[in-house]
Write a protein that holds these residues in place. Structure first.
Motif, PDB file in Angstrom:
ATOM      1  N   PRO A  65       0.825  -1.208   0.000  1.00 21.14           N
ATOM      2  CA  PRO A  65       0.000   0.000   0.000  1.00 21.14           C
ATOM      3  C   PRO A  65       0.866   1.268   0.000  1.00 21.14           C
ATOM      4  O   PRO A  65       1.837   1.374   0.755  1.00 21.14           O
ATOM      5  N   ALA A  66       0.500   2.215  -0.847  1.00 17.69           N
ATOM      6  CA  ALA A  66       1.280   3.445  -1.023  1.00 17.69           C
ATOM      7  C   ALA A  66       1.349   4.278   0.255  1.00 17.69           C
ATOM      8  O   ALA A  66       2.337   4.965   0.493  1.00 17.69           O
ATOM      9  N   ASP A  67       0.314   4.201   1.080  1.00 17.37           N
ATOM     10  CA  ASP A  67       0.269   5.034   2.286  1.00 17.37           C
ATOM     11  C   ASP A  67       0.879   4.340   3.507  1.00 17.37           C
ATOM     12  O   ASP A  67       0.571   4.690   4.645  1.00 17.37           O
ATOM     13  N   SER A  68       1.803   3.391   3.269  1.00 15.85           N
ATOM     14  CA  SER A  68       2.389   2.637   4.388  1.00 15.85           C
ATOM     15  C   SER A  68       3.765   3.128   4.808  1.00 15.85           C
ATOM     16  O   SER A  68       4.431   2.483   5.608  1.00 15.85           O
ATOM     17  N   GLY A  69       4.205   4.260   4.284  1.00 21.53           N
ATOM     18  CA  GLY A  69       5.496   4.800   4.685  1.00 21.53           C
ATOM     19  C   GLY A  69       6.643   4.235   3.877  1.00 21.53           C
ATOM     20  O   GLY A  69       6.447   3.691   2.794  1.00 21.53           O
ATOM     21  N   THR A  70       7.836   4.362   4.424  1.00 19.76           N
ATOM     22  CA  THR A  70       9.043   3.886   3.749  1.00 19.76           C
ATOM     23  C   THR A  70       9.941   3.178   4.750  1.00 19.76           C
ATOM     24  O   THR A  70       9.747   3.277   5.958  1.00 19.76           O
ATOM     25  N   ILE A  74       6.775  -3.878   8.767  1.00 24.29           N
ATOM     26  CA  ILE A  74       5.711  -4.847   8.526  1.00 24.29           C
ATOM     27  C   ILE A  74       4.480  -4.015   8.208  1.00 24.29           C
ATOM     28  O   ILE A  74       4.145  -3.083   8.957  1.00 24.29           O
ATOM     29  N   VAL A  75       3.827  -4.319   7.096  1.00 22.78           N
ATOM     30  CA  VAL A  75       2.628  -3.582   6.708  1.00 22.78           C
ATOM     31  C   VAL A  75       1.434  -4.527   6.816  1.00 22.78           C
ATOM     32  O   VAL A  75       1.465  -5.639   6.283  1.00 22.78           O
ATOM     33  N   TYR A  76       0.402  -4.061   7.516  1.00 18.82           N
ATOM     34  CA  TYR A  76      -0.829  -4.853   7.668  1.00 18.82           C
ATOM     35  C   TYR A  76      -1.975  -4.037   7.094  1.00 18.82           C
ATOM     36  O   TYR A  76      -2.307  -2.968   7.607  1.00 18.82           O
ATOM     37  N   LEU A  85       6.148  -7.914   4.279  1.00 15.30           N
ATOM     38  CA  LEU A  85       7.419  -7.691   4.946  1.00 15.30           C
ATOM     39  C   LEU A  85       8.249  -6.865   3.980  1.00 15.30           C
ATOM     40  O   LEU A  85       8.529  -7.317   2.864  1.00 15.30           O
ATOM     41  N   VAL A  86       8.620  -5.657   4.383  1.00 13.26           N
ATOM     42  CA  VAL A  86       9.293  -4.717   3.489  1.00 13.26           C
ATOM     43  C   VAL A  86      10.698  -4.456   4.029  1.00 13.26           C
ATOM     44  O   VAL A  86      10.860  -4.096   5.199  1.00 13.26           O
ATOM     45  N   ASP A  87      11.709  -4.629   3.168  1.00 13.44           N
ATOM     46  CA  ASP A  87      13.093  -4.447   3.624  1.00 13.44           C
ATOM     47  C   ASP A  87      13.501  -2.982   3.621  1.00 13.44           C
ATOM     48  O   ASP A  87      12.728  -2.098   3.227  1.00 13.44           O
ATOM     49  N   GLU A  88      14.738  -2.720   4.064  1.00 13.79           N
ATOM     50  CA  GLU A  88      15.220  -1.337   4.196  1.00 13.79           C
ATOM     51  C   GLU A  88      15.291  -0.596   2.868  1.00 13.79           C
ATOM     52  O   GLU A  88      15.282   0.631   2.840  1.00 13.79           O
ATOM     53  N   SER A  89      15.356  -1.315   1.748  1.00 11.71           N
ATOM     54  CA  SER A  89      15.389  -0.648   0.437  1.00 11.71           C
ATOM     55  C   SER A  89      13.979  -0.417  -0.097  1.00 11.71           C
ATOM     56  O   SER A  89      13.804  -0.057  -1.250  1.00 11.71           O
ATOM     57  N   ASP A  90      12.978  -0.637   0.753  1.00 14.44           N
ATOM     58  CA  ASP A  90      11.569  -0.415   0.433  1.00 14.44           C
ATOM     59  C   ASP A  90      10.999  -1.443  -0.543  1.00 14.44           C
ATOM     60  O   ASP A  90      10.018  -1.185  -1.213  1.00 14.44           O
ATOM     61  N   LYS A  91      11.616  -2.612  -0.613  1.00 12.22           N
ATOM     62  CA  LYS A  91      11.140  -3.689  -1.486  1.00 12.22           C
ATOM     63  C   LYS A  91      10.448  -4.752  -0.628  1.00 12.22           C
ATOM     64  O   LYS A  91      10.970  -5.164   0.401  1.00 12.22           O
ATOM     65  N   PRO A  92       9.254  -5.210  -1.072  1.00 10.13           N
ATOM     66  CA  PRO A  92       8.602  -6.279  -0.311  1.00 10.13           C
ATOM     67  C   PRO A  92       9.369  -7.589  -0.486  1.00 10.13           C
ATOM     68  O   PRO A  92       9.730  -7.961  -1.602  1.00 10.13           O
ATOM     69  N   THR A  93       9.651  -8.271   0.607  1.00  7.12           N
ATOM     70  CA  THR A  93      10.346  -9.560   0.536  1.00  7.12           C
ATOM     71  C   THR A  93       9.361 -10.723   0.620  1.00  7.12           C
ATOM     72  O   THR A  93       9.685 -11.833   0.227  1.00  7.12           O
ATOM     73  N   ARG A  94       8.160 -10.435   1.133  1.00  2.00           N
ATOM     74  CA  ARG A  94       7.135 -11.483   1.240  1.00  2.00           C
ATOM     75  C   ARG A  94       5.795 -10.807   1.510  1.00  2.00           C
ATOM     76  O   ARG A  94       5.742  -9.779   2.175  1.00  2.00           O
ATOM     77  N   THR A  95       4.732 -11.408   1.007  1.00  2.00           N
ATOM     78  CA  THR A  95       3.378 -10.966   1.328  1.00  2.00           C
ATOM     79  C   THR A  95       2.504 -12.203   1.459  1.00  2.00           C
ATOM     80  O   THR A  95       2.756 -13.217   0.807  1.00  2.00           O
ATOM     81  N   ALA A 179      11.877  -8.400  14.735  1.00  2.00           N
ATOM     82  CA  ALA A 179      12.472  -8.350  16.078  1.00  2.00           C
ATOM     83  C   ALA A 179      11.698  -7.344  16.933  1.00  2.00           C
ATOM     84  O   ALA A 179      10.900  -6.555  16.421  1.00  2.00           O
ATOM     85  N   LYS A 180      11.945  -7.374  18.237  1.00  2.00           N
ATOM     86  CA  LYS A 180      11.319  -6.391  19.117  1.00  2.00           C
ATOM     87  C   LYS A 180      11.718  -4.998  18.636  1.00  2.00           C
ATOM     88  O   LYS A 180      12.883  -4.742  18.340  1.00  2.00           O
ATOM     89  N   GLY A 181      10.745  -4.114  18.517  1.00  2.00           N
ATOM     90  CA  GLY A 181      10.988  -2.755  18.039  1.00  2.00           C
ATOM     91  C   GLY A 181      10.739  -2.575  16.546  1.00  2.00           C
ATOM     92  O   GLY A 181      10.699  -1.438  16.063  1.00  2.00           O
ATOM     93  N   THR A 182      10.566  -3.657  15.789  1.00  2.00           N
ATOM     94  CA  THR A 182      10.289  -3.542  14.344  1.00  2.00           C
ATOM     95  C   THR A 182       8.974  -2.786  14.161  1.00  2.00           C
ATOM     96  O   THR A 182       7.979  -3.053  14.836  1.00  2.00           O
ATOM     97  N   ARG A 183       8.999  -1.855  13.225  1.00  2.00           N
ATOM     98  CA  ARG A 183       7.825  -1.022  12.959  1.00  2.00           C
ATOM     99  C   ARG A 183       6.732  -1.839  12.267  1.00  2.00           C
ATOM    100  O   ARG A 183       6.997  -2.620  11.362  1.00  2.00           O
ATOM    101  N   VAL A 184       5.472  -1.646  12.720  1.00  2.00           N
ATOM    102  CA  VAL A 184       4.291  -2.243  12.111  1.00  2.00           C
ATOM    103  C   VAL A 184       3.388  -1.095  11.688  1.00  2.00           C
ATOM    104  O   VAL A 184       2.960  -0.290  12.523  1.00  2.00           O
ATOM    105  N   VAL A 185       3.108  -1.011  10.392  1.00  2.00           N
ATOM    106  CA  VAL A 185       2.245   0.042   9.867  1.00  2.00           C
ATOM    107  C   VAL A 185       0.903  -0.597   9.495  1.00  2.00           C
ATOM    108  O   VAL A 185       0.865  -1.507   8.669  1.00  2.00           O
ATOM    109  N   VAL A 186      -0.166  -0.110  10.121  1.00  2.00           N
ATOM    110  CA  VAL A 186      -1.506  -0.614   9.835  1.00  2.00           C
ATOM    111  C   VAL A 186      -2.215   0.411   8.947  1.00  2.00           C
ATOM    112  O   VAL A 186      -2.264   1.606   9.293  1.00  2.00           O
ATOM    113  N   VAL A 187      -2.719  -0.038   7.825  1.00  2.00           N
ATOM    114  CA  VAL A 187      -3.461   0.830   6.892  1.00  2.00           C
ATOM    115  C   VAL A 187      -4.843   0.239   6.665  1.00  2.00           C
ATOM    116  O   VAL A 187      -5.086  -0.938   6.937  1.00  2.00           O
ATOM    117  N   GLU A 188      -5.744   1.081   6.182  1.00  2.00           N
ATOM    118  CA  GLU A 188      -7.087   0.589   5.854  1.00  2.00           C
ATOM    119  C   GLU A 188      -6.981  -0.406   4.777  1.00  2.00           C
ATOM    120  O   GLU A 188      -7.066  -1.323   4.418  1.00  2.00           O
TER     121      GLU A 188
END
Length: 188
Positions: A65-70, A74-76, A85-95, A179-188
Motif C-alpha cells: 500500500p502506497a500510504d504505508s510509509g518507507t 511490517i505492513v498490515y 514484509l518490506v526491507d530497508e530498500s523499500d522492497k517487499p520480501t514477502r506478502t 524483532a522487538k521494536g520492528t515497525r508495524v504500519v496498519v493501513v485501511e
C-alpha cells in the motif's frame, strides 16, 4: 525325403499371416471404446517452426500500500487482510493473507513490543510466533500462527479476539523478520 519348400513361399506365408493378424486387431479395435476428443489431422497440425506457448505466469502479488510509509517495516492492510514484509530498500520480501480476530488495530504506526515463542490462544489452539504490537479496548493485538498450521474458525460475534493468524510458513518468516521494536504500519 520331404519336399523342399521354396523361400518365396515362406515369405508369402508370413506376409499373409501378418496381414491376417492386423485385420483381426483392427476388427477388435473397431469394437472397443472410441475417443471423444477431436483428432488432429495432418493439415491442421502446427508447423515444425511453430513454438509452444509460454507457461502463464502466476499473477503478481498485490503491491505494498502506497500510504504505508518507507523503510524496513511490517505492513498490515485491514481491508485486504494481508501482510507485507518490506526491507530497508523499500522492497517487499514477502506478502501473505491473514485471518484477523474480531478486534482490529486502528490505522497507525506501531512497533513490536513483545515476542512470545508459543502459548495457547484464546480459542484453545496451540499457537507460536506471537508478536504483540497494539491494544484496543482492553484487547491485545498480535500476529501468530497455529502450531498445526490450521486457520482459525470464525470467532463468535460476541468473542473479542485480537489475534491475527497466518499460515505456519508465513508465521516463521514474520518471526524471523520482526524483532522487538520492528515497525508495524496498519493501513485501511
Amino acid at each position: 525325403m520331404p519336399a523342399r519348400i521354396p523361400s518365396w513361399a515362406w515369405v508369402g506365408g508370413l506376409t499373409a499371416g501378418a496381414v491376417a493378424a492386423v485385420v483381426v486387431l483392427a476388427v477388435q479395435a473397431d469394437r472397443g471404446p472410441h475417443p471423444t476428443a477431436p483428432v488432429a489431422h495432418p493439415r491442421s497440425a502446427p508447423s515444425v517452426s511453430a513454438r509452444p506457448s509460454a507457461t502463464p505466469k502466476p499473477p503478481a502479488p498485490p503491491a505494498v500500500p502506497a500510504d504505508s510509509g518507507t523503510g524496513r517495516r511490517i505492513v498490515y492492510a485491514l481491508a485486504q487482510k494481508r501482510v507485507w514484509l518490506v526491507d530497508e530498500s523499500d522492497k517487499p520480501t514477502r506478502t501473505f493473507p491473514v485471518w484477523p480476530g474480531t478486534v482490529s488495530p486502528d490505522p497507525d504506526s506501531y512497533a513490536i513490543s513483545q515476542r512470545v515463542p508459543a502459548t495457547t490462544g484464546s480459542d484453545g489452539v496451540q499457537i507460536e510466533h506471537i508478536m504483540y504490537f497494539a491494544g484496543k479496548s482492553g484487547v491485545f493485538i498480535a500476529f501468530s500462527n497455529a502450531v498445526d498450521g490450521s486457520s482459525p474458525p470464525p470467532a463468535a460475534s460476541d468473542t473479542r479476539t485480537g489475534g491475527i493468524r497466518m499460515g505456519k510458513d508465513d508465521g516463521t518468516a514474520l518471526w524471523t523478520f520482526g524483532a522487538k521494536g520492528t515497525r508495524v504500519v496498519v493501513v485501511e
